[in-house]
Write a protein that holds these residues in place. Sequence first.
Motif, short mmCIF file in Angstrom:
data_model
loop_
_atom_site.label_atom_id
_atom_site.label_comp_id
_atom_site.label_asym_id
_atom_site.label_seq_id
_atom_site.Cartn_x
_atom_site.Cartn_y
_atom_site.Cartn_z
N SER A 119 0.86 -1.18 0.00
CA SER A 119 0.00 0.00 0.00
C SER A 119 0.90 1.23 0.00
CB SER A 119 -0.89 0.02 1.24
OG SER A 119 -1.76 -1.08 1.24
N VAL A 120 0.59 2.17 -0.89
CA VAL A 120 1.42 3.37 -1.03
C VAL A 120 0.72 4.55 -0.34
CG1 VAL A 120 2.40 5.02 -2.66
CG2 VAL A 120 2.41 2.57 -3.19
N GLU A 121 1.48 5.31 0.43
CA GLU A 121 0.91 6.47 1.11
C GLU A 121 1.86 7.64 0.97
OE1 GLU A 121 -1.95 6.28 2.94
OE2 GLU A 121 -2.07 4.26 3.82
N PHE A 122 1.33 8.86 1.04
CA PHE A 122 2.21 10.00 1.27
C PHE A 122 2.21 10.29 2.76
CE2 PHE A 122 -1.92 12.10 0.38
CZ PHE A 122 -2.04 12.86 1.54
N ALA A 123 3.33 10.83 3.26
CA ALA A 123 3.41 11.18 4.68
C ALA A 123 3.64 12.67 4.80
CB ALA A 123 4.57 10.42 5.33
N GLU A 124 3.05 13.28 5.83
CA GLU A 124 3.29 14.68 6.14
C GLU A 124 4.43 14.77 7.14
OE1 GLU A 124 2.11 16.94 4.44
OE2 GLU A 124 0.01 16.63 3.91
N CYS A 125 5.62 14.68 6.67
CA CYS A 125 6.86 14.71 7.45
C CYS A 125 7.04 13.49 8.34
CB CYS A 125 7.04 15.98 8.29
SG CYS A 125 8.78 16.17 8.76
N LEU A 126 8.03 12.70 7.98
CA LEU A 126 8.39 11.52 8.77
C LEU A 126 9.35 11.86 9.89
CD1 LEU A 126 9.00 9.05 5.80
CD2 LEU A 126 7.07 9.01 7.37
N GLY A 127 9.86 13.10 9.91
CA GLY A 127 10.88 13.44 10.91
C GLY A 127 12.19 12.74 10.62
#
Lengths: 159, 444
Positions: A119-127
């Motif tokens: 499953s592909v996701e975008f992340a809002e900053c992984l740190g």
Amino acid sequence: MSALSDELRKKIESYLSRYPSKQAVTLPALHLVHDEQRCVSREAIKEIADLLDLAPAEVYDSMSFYEFFREEDAPLGKVRLWVCRSLACSLRGGEELLRHLCQKLAVKPGGTTADGKISVEFAECLGACEGAPAVMVDDEHKHNMNTEKLDELVNELKK
Amino acid sequence: MPDFEPVLLRRIEKKASPWLDAYRADGGYRALEKVLSSMTPAQVVDEVKNSGLRGRGGAGFPTGVKWTFLPKDHPGPIYLCVNADESEPCTFNNRILMEEDPHQVLEGILLASYATKASTAYIYLRYEYGKSFRHLQKAIDELYSANLLGQNILGKGFNLDVYLHRGAGAYICGEETGLIESLEGKRGWPRIKPPFPAVEGAFRKPTVVNNIETLACVTHVIDRGADWLKSIGIAPDAKNPRDAGSYGPKLYCISGHVNKPCCVELPLGISVRELVDKHGGGVWKGHKAKGCIPGGISMGIMTEKEFDTPLDFNGPGKVGCLGLGTAAVTIFDDQTSIVDVLYNICRFFAHESCGQCTPCREGTGWMYKMMDRMRRGQGRLEDLQILDEVAKSIGIMPGTTICGLADGAGWPVKNAITKFRGELEDWIRKGKKSEHRSRVARMT
């Protein structure tokens, strides 16, 4: 047949002693179910609510606030691959990585490959900005990615 | 001038083992033994108060003073909530502390709990930090086995339980009352204050919320004394009676268009220019910098001309930024379009607004839509006026929202319109013929 196995119930119940309220076990319970079942079904929500003396609507209300948890109509694949699109990663090619991945796997962000593996996701900053652009496999960071490294990673994950 | 000798990163830079035996061999839990055998909770609070330590999470509130806001002689329970949500974009210093030296953080948690008489500490950890989760859990297990957590710690009658609580990917849970709501199992909607958490926090009990780096500092304040912290950093501005100074070391994050993105420990007050040139290896590809975000994206935007600004609690405000924030500096080079930077920032806030307050929910969405339109070359000059109006009317400062998320969402927009108006207007007028061509690829 119940949605939660006895083992899963016991795991959820083991968190009760940590908090002065049963409701506080909502997030741990959702994580436990989500990890194992790759989604939290309506039936599982009801059973979590029963365990925690809550209305199913209360569990669903919290769960739906966090876009993290999948419902039964869109369960996760075997692994969840996140690509960071925050500023630090975007400046170093994060958006291009996400587009490359979506094209390669023929999915949109949020989608799962036809074989159910990724499953592909975008992340809002992984740190993980010192290793930008970064991606994350379930909850493990991978730093300093490029399209070649991402292709290699995808091949590993597809095995 | 010799380089600053790191304290918070001391063991990490030596690649010392993160586990208990090694940590103790390096003097770890010495501060805990000291307070348990020779200091009262009030003395620990005073020591931290006298050190001038200010919270490292973003707001910069004096840590010891925060602790004194707890009600006196409360029958308990009192809770410590450790804010390990670190959700401000471009910030990763807490992660490095938790992954590489978890006991330094846990010692701070023990000391803060002793000082505040908390009997339970919850570490609210963002989900994305899997390695931090595993390392902290292993370190906590070590402490229980060594009688450094649990009942009657080291035989001194002090009790403390520490639990890890994993978040689920929501920026707003880094706001202290959003964090508390989320911990309680509800949606992470910030609370109206007062009551402040010190009076009514987690589970309606008195609660202290402290950041990971702050707690790591507490460990060293107690070990080395208040004067040690005060010997580092910037003294209060004599002309400003309300300034509490910027004392101590700070973990600065450097990312974006630099040769060596990294986390570095330096005395508070270093300039962006020195950070970039000396510690970040300079701007990448031989380019020049156009600007930066000085402390996480919610603190606004600095131009290259402003890079000599000291990054202490007062510095960024002098050039119109919101504050020091998380001291996470992200550089963008002169090939980068300010339109793209702003688009990225507005997209983040529109996605992460929790939706509770209408001005923030709608305003961040409008700003994002306007930036998206502008980016596609369909912006209008009057959009700059509308953006500025929206940015100025959402947030705690204009008094229209419960928490500060919207202030942080509006700040970079306001800064960009003031500081980069020429570039924005040029892009709106000429589109792709503008010299400021949009560089970052657009997601479809």
